[in-house]
Design an enzyme around this catalytic site. Structure first.
Site, PDB file in Angstrom:
ATOM      1  N   HIS A  65      31.727 -72.623   2.158  1.00 32.37           N
ATOM      2  CA  HIS A  65      31.715 -72.719   3.613  1.00 32.37           C
ATOM      3  C   HIS A  65      31.742 -74.176   4.075  1.00 32.37           C
ATOM      4  CE1 HIS A  65      30.828 -70.920   7.577  1.00 32.37           C
ATOM      5  NE2 HIS A  65      30.375 -72.131   7.821  1.00 32.37           N
ATOM      6  N   HIS A 137      33.189 -65.456  11.468  1.00 28.63           N
ATOM      7  CA  HIS A 137      31.792 -65.055  11.306  1.00 28.63           C
ATOM      8  C   HIS A 137      31.790 -63.652  10.711  1.00 28.63           C
ATOM      9  CE1 HIS A 137      27.953 -66.780  12.041  1.00 28.63           C
ATOM     10  NE2 HIS A 137      27.484 -65.718  12.631  1.00 28.63           N
TER      11      HIS A 137
END
Lengths: 805, 257, 156
Positions: A65, A137
């Site tokens: 990430h 997300h």
């Protein structure tokens, strides 16, 4: 493991390779063996074992990430085309060699900040910039759609607050990919939410957070495919205005670390490392984040005050990796010491490493010059925002964490940020041969029915049920809206939205345009064409409302399956190359982007990947907001023109899905052709020659023309024979439903026809029909003896009734 | 000429304060956004202003129910001065969340009574709705805020709790007798609308009410989002530039002048 | 002492949040439920007296026009035995942030009650209709509660 000061000592100096792998797996570090070995060597050099908080810090910093290690790692790529010829190429850093490269080569002066901060920034006017960021997300939204999407919106907004010294958010965009909401409940695997529940909760999450922040959600896209049932995709984006003199940030030695906003709890622990794991539904409650928009609204109100008083030198948001990532990033060039006891907690019992990497929401970290210490606290206190100094930036280039007066972490910043080993992965792509479908013929009746089926298809039908739950008009600045109609009672799908920021920049005439492009169905056949088409669609959408293609920037968002499978990584490489080729040709730079990989899930021990999905978002500056238009038809007797060439491109189309054919050529992008058309349209809109304009995308010409008609309640008469096609012969049905890129339908007053033709003398522009004085939508071909007639009300009904719960 | 001063009260979760400020300023007033804590500290500051505005938003997240926590706070901490301000005849406007606050603390329909006798409850659809609607200006209204407007105008609404509910039928009669109903949701041609043009199912399609004297206005639609013709879905307005919402703010500013 | 406060929509008004849940149930093609009623729930603990709890329920947690309230000691449930009625309570699990409770603590102070107390918020659903245990459990775990962050009690 031994327990010292609330920390465990992780015994790793003497571990074997197998044991290292096990250690990483058992603790959700998501670190590879190679990475574990680098860490082992580092601590062997220090002649001590790491504490849990140290190894957690490294795991966060090196996470997929935070570091995008797959796309910036080494990739050995092999491509086979249908003749079995091979092309081999090694990428040292795929992103640098494709997406970043476009931006560097184009070198646009109006790009103020690219790929370095929390968001990209382009010029709005001489004194202000526009910052834009879109993030995914996905994993949190799969577990808890409401909490996931709401914290996704919150996170996107914080990215904009954390860019430069803080931008003021203007608008949100949200893009979803869901499973088909009409599947039977019993077909849904255990522990997985039904798509309808996911959709309802996801929309409620976006609405609640965005509405309560007072930031309009003005644009988006929704795509349905059963490949997303277990792993829905959620993209959240925000753009904002930032003064030019607030863009640069820096951290000085001696600056204090100020933590602002929400308290810290066990929320979202391991979110960053979790995003490189496939979904498993035994994931514990800690992976879930809960949002509180009102805290974020208070932070927003207070921090913009503090910004304008010049009370801090740098800021960033606490996103994935929590304090670990935020402070690690801010202090990478200086060093930092953090007193963990000072972090305000929601409840007691958190271990130090949990405090450090918690992804509790609504938190920002500031670098504050010591002389402003009291002043800045006062500003936050006024808005009742918790603000606590938790450490300072030092000159020793080390990250030191203290807890109860003991040092529990002491790592070198250079090691932390620069010594992650590069991964090497293999990628393979086989270009599928696309075959033209057998020529398609239908009775008039069948064509009529097909048109209505297309309009009510999940991937074309009205999103009104969603859009109305978002306050898309708060701040009063949304002057081109997501739903457009010539009266209050009816509406059609707008191509893009425009924000006119009159509340923030007094006296401005300028606006900001926002649009998206997405079509995973093309990617199932060809990821290159998917990415190319997504870029073109985003640009087309922006141009259709009046944007100037010379002032548009792009954002990319890759969502793919597990890149350890060469085939999957191969699809990414192809898409990234399309991004380079097409963006370069259109001269539209990328300014920011994100990737979310490992979107896979298992059902009864079998692993599935999501459909490879790229989202392209476009942001542009409109010089004069009075020179913008909407898509509904305006007046009877006006002429209709089609700009661009219609090709036999039904591969991956909605039409192909409906009539159940697997052949067909996926639409290509012809940038040299399209670019001229886009420039011409902008010129024509600027000269007030265009009454309405709509681009052709899913469903093709017939759907786009019908939408313009039912959004106005006005009829049209279209001569199919006049539509310009390329060499390959096409039946009227293929002409109506082909999804060829590069096409716009334009409504023009008769007296402006010549002026429009003059502008278009270097491109294909064909008169295809006119606006009639009743409400019948008629497509006819004298050559093929076809005449289809439907009224706008029936078409509107077909379009409206699918997603209407 | 004296500059008309407007106080725009804000708190955590207020989010239509900037556009409300712009609307008043475009009408020649000086509008200031003031945090409720500042006003609680210096209550009498309120009398420096000519107009009081409670803008839209989600005060305190609308936790419990819309406007509930703010109405509770104002009533307990600022009730006396807000009432005094209201009784002085100065214009007061509550838009959306502001209207919800007025109704729940009892400033509307009658500040003399200052008790909750009506409510704004969940929309019949059960969800938040953002759309443009038509509103009809009641002929006999005494509101100073809605003069010089055509009989029917369009305005945007954006709320989840906007269904006006009176305590009993008698209250509706009183409101009607005192000409306190200001705006009703309407169809384009002035008839009783159906959902979605009636966005919430209010009693008698009520969209706005005033106190008997007409200086206090509470309304669910957002006139501050219709200052320019460009903001209208079909870009309609007056003087080829302005939106009809602007007149509402102009009326109050002119009233004070 | 802990008090449980339940906020009930008066019968003469539409229980739109219940209606909304019913439409969610229908949209999953689950039949058998005729009506759903929804009530917000609160549990107040700490030094709050019964009278104070009553003030909090009347002036803050309920709407005077459209709602009423019921206060009980925390573990009690009303005992209704009807074959067509199920009742389910949903609460956040421990350590899941309950944002509404933070707002209520501020609002109770505004009411002039300055005692320290804790509050948690929950939801109660009344389902009317004849359904099997299995269907009830499916509705509860698929729609009423997200079992990852919430726990539920099927009271009947």
């Amino acid at each position: 493991m031994k327990d010292v000061n609330g920390c465990n000592i992780v015994d790793m100096l003497d571990l074997s390779d197998n044991q290292l792998v096990k250690l990483s797996k058992n603790n959700t570090f998501s670190l590879s063996l190679e990475e574990m070995k680098v860490i082992q060597r580092y601590f062997q050099g220090l002649k001590r074992n790491p504490t849990d908080i140290e190894i957690e810090t490294i795991a966060q910093t090196w996470s997929e990430h935070c570091k995008h290690k797959t796309l910036t790692g080494i990739i050995r790529y092999t491509e086979f085309d249908d003749t079995k010829a091979q092309k081999v190429k090694t990428y040292k850093n795929l992103l640098k060699e494709t997406i970043f490269k476009v931006t560097m080569e184009l070198n646009k002066k109006w790009c103020w900040s690219v790929f370095e901060d929390n968001a990209g920034i382009i010029e709005f006017d001489s004194k202000n910039g526009v910052a834009f960021k879109v993030e995914t997300h996905n994993h949190p939204s799969a577990l808890d759609p409401y909490g996931g999407t709401s914290t996704g919106v919150g996170g996107a907004i914080r990215d904009i607050l954390g860019v430069g010294l803080g931008a003021k958010p203007l608008a949100n965009t949200n893009v979803f990919c869901f499973g088909n909401p009409n599947v039977e409940l019993r077909e849904i695997p255990k522990n997985i939410h039904h798509p309808k529940k996911v959709i309802k909760d996801a929309v409620a999450g976006v609405g609640d957070y965005g509405n309560k922040m007072g930031i309009p959600t003005v644009n988006g896209a929704v795509h349905f495919d059963n490949g997303y049932i277990s792993n829905p995709l959620v993209y959240c984006g925000t753009f904002g205005i930032i003064p030019k003199n607030k863009i640069r940030k820096k951290v000085n030695v001696g600056d204090l670390i100020l933590l602002v906003g929400g308290k810290t709890g066990r929320d979202g622990i391991h979110g960053a490392t979790f995003s490189s794991l496939q979904l498993s539904y035994e994931s514990d409650v800690n992976a879930v984040q809960m949002g509180n928009p009102i805290i974020e609204k208070k932070v927003l109100d207070a921090m913009l005050n503090a910004r304008d008083l010049n009370l801090y030198r740098s800021v960033t948001d606490c996103g994935a990796g929590g304090l670990s990532s935020a402070i690690g990033e801010l202090g990478r060039k200086t060093g930092a010491i953090v007193y963990l006891n000072k972090v305000p907690l929601k409840y007691s019992g958190l271990r130090p490493w949990e405090i450090w990497i918690s992804e509790a929401q609504e938190r920002m970290v500031f670098a504050v010059p010591p002389e402003n210490k009291n002043k800045i606290i006062k500003v936050f206190k006024k808005e009742k925002v918790e603000a606590v100094f938790i450490g300072e930036f030092t000159k020793n280039k080390r990250l030191i964490i203290k807890y109860n007066n003991d040092v529990i972490a002491n790592i070198c910043m250079v090691f932390l940020h620069n010594e992650m080993p590069k991964s090497t992965k293999t990628a393979v792509y086989r270009i599928k041969k696309e075959k033209l479908q057998k020529s398609i013929k239908m009775s008039d009746d069948k064509i009529s029915r097909t048109l209505k089926t297309l309009l009510s298809d999940l991937n074309i039908c009205s999103r009104e049920w969603i859009v109305r739950q978002y306050d898309h008009e708060v701040q009063g600045q949304t002057i081109v809206k997501p739903l457009q109609g010539n009266s209050i009672e009816i509406s059609g799908p707008g191509d893009a939205s425009i924000i006119f920021p009159y509340n923030i920049i007094n006296g401005t005439k300028k606006g900001v345009v926002l649009s998206n492009g997405l079509n995973p169905q093309y990617g199932k056949i060809n990821t290159y064409k998917m990415a190319a088409s997504a870029i073109e669609e985003a640009l087309r959408n922006a141009v259709a409302v009046g944007a100037n293609i010379e002032k548009i920037a792009l954002l990319d968002n890759f969502c793919w399956g597990n890149p350890n499978y060469p085939k999957i990584l191969g699809g990414i490489v192809r898409a990234a190359n399309a991004c380079y080729d097409v963006a370069k040709a259109f001269e539209t730079p990328f300014i920011s982007g994100k990737d979310s990989l490992y979107n896979e899930y298992s059902i009864i021990c079998k692993k599935y990947s999501i459909p490879s999905t790229i989202l392209i978002s476009a942001i542009g500056i409109i010089e004069d907001i009075s020179k913008t238009i909407t898509m509904p038809l305006k007046n009877k007797n006006n002429k209709l023109f089609l700009a661009g060439i219609t090709r036999n491109e039904l591969g991956g189309s909605v039409f192909a899905k409906i009539i159940n054919i697997s052949d067909g050529i996926v639409p290509s992008v012809y940038p040299m052709e399209s670019k001229i058309i886009m420039k011409n349209i902008h010129m024509a809109i600027k000269k007030n020659l265009v009454e309405s304009c709509h681009d052709c995308s899913e469903g093709g010409f017939a759907v786009a023309a019908s939408e313009m008609a039912f959004a106005s309640g006005k009829g049209i008469i279209i001569n199919i024979d006049s539509i310009k096609t390329d060499m390959c012969p096409m039946t009227p049905i293929e002409i109506l439903f082909s999804e060829s890129n590069g096409r716009f339908i334009i409504e023009v007053k008769c007296e402006n026809e010549l002026k429009l033709r003059e502008i278009f003398k270097n491109a294909v522009l064909t008169e295809v029909g006119y606006v009639s004085d009743d409400n019948n939508v008629i497509f006819e071909s004298k050559m093929h003896k076809i005449r289809i007639k439907e009224n706008t009300e029936d078409l509107l009904k077909a379009w409206r009734n699918t997603l209407n719960w | 000429m004296k500059k008309v001063k407007v106080l725009i009260l804000r708190t955590a979760g207020t989010n239509c304060d900037y556009e409300t400020q712009m609307a008043f300023e475009l009408c020649g007033a000086f509008a200031e956004r003031v945090h409720i804590d500042i006003l609680i500290e210096k209550k009498n500051k309120i009398f420096k202003y000519d107009i009081l505005a409670f803008p839209g938003g989600f005060s305190y997240g609308d936790d419990i129910a819309s406007g509930k926590i703010l109405s509770n706070e104002i009533k307990n901490k600022l009730g006396d001065i807000v009432k005094k301000f209201a009784m002085s005849g100065r214009p007061i406007i509550g838009i959306c969340n502001g209207f919800q606050v007025f109704v729940k603390m009892g400033l509307l329909p009658d500040p003399n009574v200052f008790e909750q006798v009506s409510s704004l409850y969940y929309n019949d659809s059960g969800r938040f709705e953002c759309r443009w609607v038509y509103v009809k200006i009641e002929k006999k209204t005494r509101s100073i805020w809605v003069k010089n407007l055509p009989e029917i105008i369009s305005l945007p609404v954006a709320h989840g709790e906007g269904k006006f509910i009176p305590k009993n039928k008698n209250l509706l009669k009183v409101l009607s007798k005192n000409n306190q109903i200001v705006l009703k949701y309407s169809s384009k041609d002035g008839n009783i609308p159906k959902y979605p043009l009636d966005p919430n199912g209010s009693s008698e399609q009520i969209a706005a009410i005033s106190n008997p004297e007409g200086n206090i206005l509470g309304l669910m639609p957002h006139p501050e989002r219709y200052i320019f013709a460009l903001q209208h879905p079909n870009r309609e307005g007056f003087d080829s530039k302005y939106g009809w919402g602007k007149i509402i703010f102009q009326n109050a500013v002119d009233f004070v002048k | 002492m802990n008090f449980k406060i339940e906020i009930l929509t008066k019968k003469c008004f539409e229980n739109s949040r219940g209606k909304n849940m019913l439409s969610k149930i229908y949209s999953m093609h689950i039949n058998g439920i005729k009506k759903v009623e929804y009530s917000p729930l609160y549990v107040i603990g700490g030094n709050i007296s019964f009278d104070e709890a009553r003030i909090i329920a009347a002036d803050l947690l309920s709407d005077k026009i459209t709602e009423t309230y019921a206060i009980a000691e925390s573990d009690q449930h009303c005992k209704i035995s009807s074959p067509i009625l199920s009742m389910i309570e949903v609460w956040y699990k421990k350590n899941v942030t309950d944002t509404v409770s933070e707002s209520i603590i501020k609002a109770v102070k505004d009411l002039g009650i300055s005692k320290k107390f804790k509050i948690k918020t929950g939801h109660k659903y009344y389902l009317y209709g004849r359904i099997s245990k299995a269907v009830l459990s499916r509705i509860t775990t698929k729609l009423l509660a997200n079992t990852l962050i919430q726990e539920y009690k099927i009271i009947k």
